[in-house]
Design an enzyme around this catalytic site. Structure first.
Site, PDB file in Angstrom:
ATOM      1  N   LYS A 188       0.675   0.115   1.067  1.00 47.65           N
ATOM      2  CA  LYS A 188       0.177  -0.041  -0.301  1.00 47.65           C
ATOM      3  C   LYS A 188       1.339   0.230  -1.252  1.00 47.65           C
ATOM      4  CE  LYS A 188      -3.493  -0.952  -2.821  1.00 47.65           C
ATOM      5  NZ  LYS A 188      -4.300  -2.156  -2.651  1.00 47.65           N
ATOM      6  N   SER A 384      -6.965  -6.210  -2.387  1.00 47.54           N
ATOM      7  CA  SER A 384      -7.439  -4.913  -2.846  1.00 47.54           C
ATOM      8  C   SER A 384      -8.898  -5.045  -3.328  1.00 47.54           C
ATOM      9  CB  SER A 384      -6.508  -4.375  -3.936  1.00 47.54           C
ATOM     10  OG  SER A 384      -6.695  -2.998  -4.108  1.00 47.54           O
TER      11      SER A 384
END
Length: 590
Positions: A188, A384
């Site tokens: 991430k 996401s």
């Protein structure tokens, strides 16, 4: 006195809207009606992709005034109509000089191939291709045409794919800025530019993974169109860059010529008296199919996912957000619509709020519980939060180059106290209650206790995301752990991992919805995207009150325009109903 001033202000706003807005709306309505019926008997569409290209048309009716930019969805729908329109004889595509978003290029390529399958010629014309963005995607789209033309003397610099990232750590260290972020997990990397001065191994791996996947997908599609071996095409491209004449000799393009020559070539094929028609003047047309017949709802959403409703903002700018209240309401409207048998949710989003994403996902669950399958069609992005909302859909369809997944979370703050102190600015804070209340103060770093509490919250949010994926995709939790960790995948990679059901575009998603709903024939595609009407946009802009609506209606009556008067009556009645009034009015003659 206060009420008098409010009323005066409302009257002024109403008159301003009437004098400016009503004529504008009527002109737009007239122009729309004219453009839909003024297509010449022999027309060549000219699709100009050199301006910015969004995935979807703006929800605000005034957005884009003064600009001539298209959206992927408007192009796809317009070409679908044009392929069966006997007046349309061909298509000219003006390619941009730089790169297109890969997912957008894939969607457009599929639409062009469908158009060509109708037997109508397509020429793609380029004034040069330069190494800006994903230029291989632009070249791939150009190869989908019958002929790819390049302007004489122009550059052909399609040699690969490059990406750049800014790393600010050394600058932050110099100025005393202290970024404090939590990431779940190592892939991430959205905040890595704040934390490091170079790619971490995980960041580098993830970036190169999707870049190689996009590159190979673009090359494979272009090689198939050019009827050459993909490895041979790659060698030829990477031996560049070339000038136009060299690109022609290497069989990378079909012909050299100015854009006017390409126009003339298509008009000759179209026949005598053929005309060039700009694509924006042709448009997508109306929804096909009989009203009341079984239909598939189309709900569109593009941008960052946030809570609440679209407040309007600048009425002449397109919204860059997906508002959870608006999208959820569109789903509930589709649930209530008896003719709607399935829903296609077109989304292009890099992510956003977890709570807003969960609200939209809840509406998708409700649609499925009502017996209406939901198929997600991903545009350039479904990452996401953009993937969170899709997890429990009946099926997910993505382009081979859609950037999706990124199953992870991040959050934090910048501690600016030291940086501001160097310039004589002091940040002080006062808190009441739990000390965590001031955890996100910009004047200081997290305390160890605050950091631990914030990390626990991040862990729980990440666990919720993993659960949504495991349940929705019917994957073992340990498998989701392996393929999540914030990793961005392309649609082709996600299909192999079980995160996506099918590789394709909007109409593949429509076909999937049709199968899941057991519909035969060609059901109507009913757009139920939350859109503001022209007058709602003006109302948001000026804050129109009930008094100004009545003034507008009176002014419209005085000026004697029956169309404006009817519109004002409807708006006034709608506002009265919203206020709890009972409105008795005859139905409009049809």
């Amino acid at each position: 006195m206060k009420q008098f001033l409010i009323t005066v202000a409302g009257v002024f706003a109403g008159l301003l809207i009437f004098l400016i807005g009503v004529p504008f709306v009527l002109v737009v309505m007239a122009a729309g009606a004219a453009s839909s019926s003024s297509t010449p008997q022999r027309a060549v569409l000219e699709l100009d992709l050199r301006d910015s290209l969004s995935d979807q048309s703006p929800q605000n009716p005034f957005a884009g005034i003064g600009r001539r930019s298209a959206s992927v969805m408007s192009v796809v729908e317009g070409l679908r109509r044009a392929q069966s329109d006997p007046k349309i004889k061909g298509l000219l595509i003006r390619l941009p000089e730089g790169g297109l978003e890969p997912g957008s290029a894939d969607e457009l390529r599929q639409a062009v191939l469908r158009f060509r399958a109708s037997g109508k010629p397509v020429i793609a014309h380029s004034q040069g291709l330069y190494p800006s963005g994903v230029v291989t995607a632009t070249y791939m789209l150009g190869t989908a045409a019958d002929e790819l033309w390049l302007q004489p003397g122009a550059s052909f610099q399609v040699t690969g794919l490059s990406s750049q990232d800014l790393f600010l750590k050394r600058a932050f260290d110099r100025f005393g800025v202290k970024p404090q972020f939590e990431q779940r997990a190592e892939y991430k990397n959205a905040v890595n530019g704040y934390l490091y001065d170079d790619y971490t191994p995980a960041h580098r791996e993830a970036q190169l993974s999707w870049m190689n996947s996009v590159y190979q997908s673009n090359l494979a599609a272009a090689a198939s169109a050019r009827k050459v071996d993909a490895a041979a095409l790659r060698r030829t491209l990477e031996a560049g860059p070339y000038l136009a004449e060299e690109a022609l000799s290497n069989r990378l393009v079909d012909r050299l010529g100015q854009v006017r020559e390409a126009q003339v070539a298509l008009m000759r094929r179209a026949g005598a008296d053929a005309e060039i028609v700009e694509f924006e003047d042709y448009g997508p047309g109306r929804e096909r199919g009989r009203a009341g017949a079984p239909s598939i709802a189309l709900i569109e959403a593009e941008g960052a996912i946030v809570t609440g409703r679209d407040g309007g903002g600048n009425p002449f700018a397109g919204s860059s957000n997906i508002y959870s209240d608006d999208v959820a309401e569109a789903f509930y409207d589709a649930i209530k619509a008896k003719d709607v048998k399935a829903i296609v949710f077109r989304i292009s989003s890099p992510g956003g709020s977890d709570t807003a994403s969960e609200q939209i996902l809840s509406a998708i669950r409700a649609a499925k519980a009502a017996g209406k399958p939901v198929v997600v069609s991903m545009g350039s992005y479904g990452a996401s939060g953009g993937y969170w909302v899709a997890t429990e859909a009946s099926a997910i369809v993505a382009q081979p180059t859609t950037l999706t997944g990124s199953i992870g979370v991040f959050g934090g703050k910048f501690a600016l106290g030291e940086a501001l102190g160097r310039y004589g600015v002091d940040v002080r804070e006062l808190n009441v209650g739990n000390p965590y209340a001031g955890a996100f103060s910009m004047g200081r770093e997290f305390t160890p206790q605050e950091r631990a509490a914030f990390a626990r919250w991040m862990d729980n949010t990440y666990a919720n995301f993993l659960t949504r994926v495991a349940v929705g995709r019917k994957l073992p939790p340990e498998r989701v752990q392996q393929i999540a960790r914030g990793h961005v995948w392309t649609g082709a990679q996600a299909r192999e991992l079980g995160l996506v059901d099918e590789v394709g575009g909007l109409y593949q998603a429509v076909d999937q919805a049709k199968r899941l709903a057991n519909l035969s024939g060609e059901p109507r595609l009913r757009r139920m995207t939350p859109n503001a009407s022209a007058f709602e946009a003006l109302e948001r802009m000026f804050g129109v009150s009930a008094a100004s609506v009545r003034t507008l209606a009176a002014a419209a009556w005085i000026f004697g325009d029956p169309r404006a008067s009817a519109i004002m009556d409807e708006l006034a009645q709608a506002r009265m109903r919203d206020g709890g009034a009972l409105v008795l009015a005859p139905e409009r003659f049809r």
